[in-house]
Design a protein around this motif. Structure first.
Motif, PDB file in Angstrom:
ATOM      1  N   LEU A  27       0.863  -1.176   0.000  1.00  0.00           N
ATOM      2  CA  LEU A  27       0.000   0.000   0.000  1.00  0.00           C
ATOM      3  C   LEU A  27       0.899   1.225   0.000  1.00  0.00           C
ATOM      4  CD1 LEU A  27      -2.800  -0.996   2.544  1.00  0.00           C
ATOM      5  CD2 LEU A  27      -2.841  -1.089   0.041  1.00  0.00           C
ATOM      6  N   TRP A  28       0.682   2.098  -0.970  1.00  0.00           N
ATOM      7  CA  TRP A  28       1.566   3.247  -1.133  1.00  0.00           C
ATOM      8  C   TRP A  28       0.779   4.531  -0.914  1.00  0.00           C
ATOM      9  CZ3 TRP A  28       6.581   2.689  -1.171  1.00  0.00           C
ATOM     10  CH2 TRP A  28       7.359   3.827  -1.375  1.00  0.00           C
ATOM     11  N   PRO A  29       1.195   5.366   0.045  1.00  0.00           N
ATOM     12  CA  PRO A  29       0.412   6.577   0.331  1.00  0.00           C
ATOM     13  C   PRO A  29       0.440   7.558  -0.830  1.00  0.00           C
ATOM     14  CG  PRO A  29       2.524   6.642   1.453  1.00  0.00           C
ATOM     15  CD  PRO A  29       2.430   5.286   0.834  1.00  0.00           C
ATOM     16  N   ARG A  30      -0.625   8.290  -0.976  1.00  0.00           N
ATOM     17  CA  ARG A  30      -0.645   9.387  -1.944  1.00  0.00           C
ATOM     18  C   ARG A  30      -1.067  10.646  -1.208  1.00  0.00           C
ATOM     19  NH1 ARG A  30      -5.046   7.706  -6.310  1.00  0.00           N
ATOM     20  NH2 ARG A  30      -5.410   5.742  -5.288  1.00  0.00           N
ATOM     21  N   SER A  31      -0.717  11.773  -1.747  1.00  0.00           N
ATOM     22  CA  SER A  31      -0.930  13.015  -1.015  1.00  0.00           C
ATOM     23  C   SER A  31      -2.378  13.470  -1.048  1.00  0.00           C
ATOM     24  CB  SER A  31      -0.014  14.106  -1.566  1.00  0.00           C
ATOM     25  OG  SER A  31      -0.119  14.171  -2.967  1.00  0.00           O
ATOM     26  N   VAL A  32      -3.146  13.065  -2.046  1.00  0.00           N
ATOM     27  CA  VAL A  32      -4.555  13.425  -2.048  1.00  0.00           C
ATOM     28  C   VAL A  32      -5.316  12.450  -1.169  1.00  0.00           C
ATOM     29  CG1 VAL A  32      -4.513  14.538  -4.295  1.00  0.00           C
ATOM     30  CG2 VAL A  32      -4.929  12.106  -4.164  1.00  0.00           C
ATOM     31  N   THR A  33      -6.392  12.912  -0.573  1.00  0.00           N
ATOM     32  CA  THR A  33      -7.093  12.085   0.412  1.00  0.00           C
ATOM     33  C   THR A  33      -7.994  11.033  -0.224  1.00  0.00           C
ATOM     34  OG1 THR A  33      -8.833  13.766   0.525  1.00  0.00           O
ATOM     35  CG2 THR A  33      -7.054  13.890   2.157  1.00  0.00           C
ATOM     36  N   GLU A  34      -8.454  11.248  -1.435  1.00  0.00           N
ATOM     37  CA  GLU A  34      -9.341  10.285  -2.087  1.00  0.00           C
ATOM     38  C   GLU A  34      -8.650   9.730  -3.324  1.00  0.00           C
ATOM     39  OE1 GLU A  34     -12.107   9.161  -0.967  1.00  0.00           O
ATOM     40  OE2 GLU A  34     -12.227  10.508   0.746  1.00  0.00           O
ATOM     41  N   PRO A  35      -8.833   8.490  -3.638  1.00  0.00           N
ATOM     42  CA  PRO A  35      -9.642   7.479  -2.971  1.00  0.00           C
ATOM     43  C   PRO A  35      -8.820   6.567  -2.070  1.00  0.00           C
ATOM     44  CG  PRO A  35      -9.106   6.732  -5.169  1.00  0.00           C
ATOM     45  CD  PRO A  35      -8.414   8.057  -4.969  1.00  0.00           C
ATOM     46  N   GLY A  36      -7.831   7.072  -1.390  1.00  0.00           N
ATOM     47  CA  GLY A  36      -7.021   6.254  -0.497  1.00  0.00           C
ATOM     48  C   GLY A  36      -5.685   5.930  -1.113  1.00  0.00           C
ATOM     49  N   PRO A  37      -4.913   5.083  -0.444  1.00  0.00           N
ATOM     50  CA  PRO A  37      -3.565   4.764  -0.940  1.00  0.00           C
ATOM     51  C   PRO A  37      -3.621   3.956  -2.235  1.00  0.00           C
ATOM     52  CG  PRO A  37      -4.116   3.361   0.904  1.00  0.00           C
ATOM     53  CD  PRO A  37      -5.220   4.378   0.799  1.00  0.00           C
ATOM     54  N   TYR A  38      -2.545   4.062  -2.994  1.00  0.00           N
ATOM     55  CA  TYR A  38      -2.393   3.184  -4.148  1.00  0.00           C
ATOM     56  C   TYR A  38      -2.155   1.769  -3.645  1.00  0.00           C
ATOM     57  CZ  TYR A  38      -1.280   7.509  -6.719  1.00  0.00           C
ATOM     58  OH  TYR A  38      -1.299   8.751  -7.275  1.00  0.00           O
ATOM     59  N   THR A  39      -2.684   0.795  -4.359  1.00  0.00           N
ATOM     60  CA  THR A  39      -2.395  -0.598  -4.072  1.00  0.00           C
ATOM     61  C   THR A  39      -1.494  -1.128  -5.171  1.00  0.00           C
ATOM     62  OG1 THR A  39      -4.519  -0.907  -2.969  1.00  0.00           O
ATOM     63  CG2 THR A  39      -3.351  -2.891  -3.672  1.00  0.00           C
ATOM     64  N   VAL A  40      -0.261  -1.447  -4.824  1.00  0.00           N
ATOM     65  CA  VAL A  40       0.675  -2.045  -5.763  1.00  0.00           C
ATOM     66  C   VAL A  40       0.540  -3.551  -5.628  1.00  0.00           C
ATOM     67  CG1 VAL A  40       3.090  -2.250  -6.434  1.00  0.00           C
ATOM     68  CG2 VAL A  40       2.235  -0.076  -5.536  1.00  0.00           C
ATOM     69  N   GLU A  41      -0.015  -4.178  -6.663  1.00  0.00           N
ATOM     70  CA  GLU A  41      -0.254  -5.622  -6.635  1.00  0.00           C
ATOM     71  C   GLU A  41       1.019  -6.376  -7.028  1.00  0.00           C
ATOM     72  OE1 GLU A  41      -2.904  -6.952  -5.563  1.00  0.00           O
ATOM     73  OE2 GLU A  41      -4.400  -5.356  -5.620  1.00  0.00           O
ATOM     74  N   PRO A  42       1.144  -7.635  -6.592  1.00  0.00           N
ATOM     75  CA  PRO A  42       2.290  -8.445  -7.031  1.00  0.00           C
ATOM     76  C   PRO A  42       2.387  -8.480  -8.554  1.00  0.00           C
ATOM     77  CG  PRO A  42       1.122  -9.557  -5.267  1.00  0.00           C
ATOM     78  CD  PRO A  42       0.285  -8.359  -5.639  1.00  0.00           C
ATOM     79  N   GLY A  43       3.595  -8.342  -9.059  1.00  0.00           N
ATOM     80  CA  GLY A  43       3.821  -8.352 -10.495  1.00  0.00           C
ATOM     81  C   GLY A  43       3.892  -6.972 -11.125  1.00  0.00           C
TER      82      GLY A  43
END
Length: 200
Positions: A154-170
């Motif tokens: 899970l990678w934080p982003r500076s904007v509040t929506e729609p939440g953190p980026y999800t970096v999936e395997p691969g």
């Protein structure tokens, strides 16, 4: 695998106004409190080369083409005005050469900021792949592979929506436009409590 052929797509270039390097501690989550941001008035260039492995002729038919880790690097003009800061980026990657790092990249655009994340950058020595495509009158200062994510991050982003980026395997790279400008240069402010970061 040594008998396979690897093809490289034409390189893509992105002028980076800011670069942030975030270390991992082994298999643990990224250590955002140890992240360091470098900002540039005159951008440095991020280079990405998509690579594919083709099975060697004569191997079994069941072997398909495989996506290889992308070749990534930074180049600067020979007369870059902020050469010391650019070399600090290269030094930051070299210091973490024994493990993965995550590298955030921000580019200015007429409509705001363009953002890219290389979630698992593995550093390579410059002499391991001397053919990184450079722009005319540029030189390579850092080289690596954009490795497929071995686990979900899970990678934080500076904007509040729609939440953190999800970096999936691969996943080798994440691209986005829904970000605020990059954080200030240097290390982030200390956390207030464990697991809660101050705004950067």
């Amino acid at each position: 695998m040594s008998n396979d052929d690897i093809s490289e797509a034409p390189p893509s270039y992105a002028p980076c106004a800011a670069v942030r390097i975030t270390p991992y501690d082994g298999d643990h989550p990224p250590d955002h409190d140890q992240a360091v941001t470098y900002r540039f008035g005159t951008p440095i260039t991020f280079v990405h080369v998509y690579r594919t492995r083709h099975p060697y002729l004569g191997t079994t038919v069941s072997r398909d083409e495989q996506r290889m880790p992308g070749l990534v690097g930074f180049t600067v003009p020979d007369d870059h005005e902020e050469a010391d800061t650019a070399l600090a980026v290269a030094q930051g990657l070299w210091q973490r050469r024994g493990t993965y790092v995550a590298v955030d990249l921000w580019s200015r655009s007429p409509h705001g900021q363009l953002y890219a994340l290389v979630p698992f950058w593995k550093r390579l020595d410059l002499d391991e792949h001397p053919g990184l495509p450079e722009r005319p009158e540029h030189r390579t200062i850092a080289l690596g592979e954009s490795c497929p994510a071995p686990r979900t991050v899970l990678w934080p982003r500076s904007v509040t929506e729609p939440g953190p980026y999800t970096v999936e395997p691969g996943v080798q790279m994440l691209l986005s436009t829904d970000v605020d400008p990059p954080p200030p240069a240097g290390f982030p402010a200390p956390t207030r409590t464990t697991g809660q970061r101050t705004a950067s």
